[in-house]
Design a protein around this motif. Structure first.
Motif, mmCIF file in Angstrom:
data_model
loop_
_atom_site.group_PDB
_atom_site.id
_atom_site.type_symbol
_atom_site.label_atom_id
_atom_site.label_comp_id
_atom_site.label_asym_id
_atom_site.label_seq_id
_atom_site.Cartn_x
_atom_site.Cartn_y
_atom_site.Cartn_z
ATOM 1 N N LEU A 282 0.837 -1.204 0.000
ATOM 2 C CA LEU A 282 0.000 0.000 0.000
ATOM 3 C C LEU A 282 0.869 1.249 0.000
ATOM 4 C CD1 LEU A 282 -2.590 1.655 0.298
ATOM 5 C CD2 LEU A 282 -2.557 1.153 2.751
ATOM 6 N N GLU A 283 1.872 1.270 0.852
ATOM 7 C CA GLU A 283 2.740 2.449 0.937
ATOM 8 C C GLU A 283 3.583 2.611 -0.327
ATOM 9 O OE1 GLU A 283 4.837 2.707 4.658
ATOM 10 O OE2 GLU A 283 3.052 2.159 5.814
ATOM 11 N N ALA B 16 -0.050 5.175 9.462
ATOM 12 C CA ALA B 16 1.157 5.014 8.638
ATOM 13 C C ALA B 16 0.859 5.336 7.176
ATOM 14 C CB ALA B 16 1.698 3.592 8.775
ATOM 15 N N ALA B 17 -0.335 4.952 6.709
ATOM 16 C CA ALA B 17 -0.706 5.237 5.322
ATOM 17 C C ALA B 17 -0.812 6.738 5.089
ATOM 18 C CB ALA B 17 -2.022 4.543 4.984
ATOM 19 N N LEU B 18 -1.448 7.446 6.021
ATOM 20 C CA LEU B 18 -1.584 8.895 5.884
ATOM 21 C C LEU B 18 -0.229 9.584 5.982
ATOM 22 C CD1 LEU B 18 -4.795 9.483 8.042
ATOM 23 C CD2 LEU B 18 -4.637 9.379 5.554
ATOM 24 N N ALA C 143 4.446 5.899 -5.184
ATOM 25 C CA ALA C 143 4.433 6.083 -6.639
ATOM 26 C C ALA C 143 3.601 7.308 -7.021
ATOM 27 C CB ALA C 143 3.878 4.832 -7.316
ATOM 28 N N GLU C 144 2.491 7.525 -6.301
ATOM 29 C CA GLU C 144 1.672 8.714 -6.566
ATOM 30 C C GLU C 144 2.381 9.982 -6.092
ATOM 31 O OE1 GLU C 144 -1.610 8.300 -8.361
ATOM 32 O OE2 GLU C 144 -0.026 6.814 -8.670
ATOM 33 N N ASN C 145 3.120 9.879 -4.993
ATOM 34 C CA ASN C 145 3.934 11.018 -4.538
ATOM 35 C C ASN C 145 4.899 11.465 -5.627
ATOM 36 O OD1 ASN C 145 2.862 11.179 -1.925
ATOM 37 N ND2 ASN C 145 4.410 9.826 -1.045
ATOM 38 N N GLU C 146 5.472 10.489 -6.329
ATOM 39 C CA GLU C 146 6.513 10.769 -7.315
ATOM 40 C C GLU C 146 5.960 11.076 -8.700
ATOM 41 O OE1 GLU C 146 8.968 7.304 -7.101
ATOM 42 O OE2 GLU C 146 9.668 7.742 -5.051
#
Length: 283
Positions: A76-77, A106-108, A82-85
């Motif tokens: 999940l992380e 942790a996900a947030l 990948a979306e962060n980048e």
């Protein structure tokens, strides 16, 4: 006066659409919201669809990433990173609640603060406390937009009572009210004489998750009452306020449904456009 957040949301989204239409005419990159949905919770699926539809209405791009319920935390992380980048993604939202076994905090935390359009990352929460630039959680931001629409932008001299102390609504909306110069009291499940305290409020924000708990005994005549509650009772949505009891004595009141709920999605779109603007300025 009954103030419908659904009507205000339509007005604000119309203004957003005008901005997006200009971007389309200029051939510019459009804002993009990425929503990560884990599992098949029907309520979560409905919320995700409503967000996608709202994006479509104003013309911003939307990515829905649907992951299996049995995904592990590391995977999940990895998706979040990948979306962060991804330079084409401006806002990231992880739809809560997550399935059992996954760590929501942790996900947030894995979301980059500059893409955290839900305003739930500790960096954005801290920015709100310290009066610095950051994303404000969508529901509290929607509450403040409703108050502004009611002619209550500067709250100097006003007494506000917030019912509830959650990180999602109670705490941030209390801070936002203080920033507008209101004198703020927060009450919660351990507060003594809660109704007496509420009855002193010029502005009452109900966010406690108890269906129709707030009656006229909690409300000063002429008060502004904002009902943040979303409770399902026998298949129907009920607010935290007993509307029929309180509406006759309130000067302004929001209903449930069609009150604060539509403004939450509206503010998510606004935050996404703000994130896009910052990313474009920092290119």
């Amino acid at each position: 006066m009954i103030l419908y957040g659904s009507e205000l949301a339509v007005k604000l989204q119309g203004q957003m659409k005008e901005k997006i239409d200009r971007l389309i005419e200029q051939g510019d990159r459009l804002p993009c919201l990425s929503v990560i949905l884990v599992g098949d919770n029907p309520a979560s699926q409905s919320y995700v669809r409503s967000k996608a539809n709202a994006c479509h209405k104003i013309g911003i791009e939307n990515r829905t990433i649907h992951l299996p319920a049995d995904i592990d935390q590391a995977e999940l992380e990895k998706v979040i990173q990948a979306e962060n980048e991804n330079p084409k993604v401006d806002g990231i939202l992880v739809q809560l609640p997550l399935p059992k076994g996954l760590d929501e905090k942790a996900a947030l935390l894995a979301i980059s603060p500059d893409k955290d359009v839900d305003g739930l990352h500790p960096a954005n929460a801290g920015a709100l406390v310290l009066d610095r630039e950051g994303f404000v959680p969508c529901t509290p931001k929607g509450v403040m937009a409703i108050l502004k629409e009611a002619g209550l932008d500067d709250l100097s001299g006003k007494r506000a009572v917030v019912m509830g102390r959650s990180n999602l609504v109670g705490k941030p909306v209390g801070l936002l009210l203080q920033k507008k110069n209101a004198t703020v009291t927060t009450i919660h499940s351990r507060t003594a004489h809660a109704a007496d305290i509420c009855k002193e409020a010029d502005i009452l924000i109900a966010a406690i998750g108890k269906p129709e708990y707030v009656t006229k005994d909690f409300v000063k005549p002429g008060a502004v009452v904002i009902d943040v509650g979303i409770n399902r009772v026998d298949g129907k949505l009920k607010g935290d306020v007993l509307f029929s009891d309180v509406e006759p004595i309130a000067s302004v009141i929001t209903p449930v449904p069609k009150g604060v709920g539509p403004m939450t999605v509206c503010m998510l779109l606004e935050n996404t456009i703000e994130a896009w603007k910052k990313h474009e300025e920092n290119k």
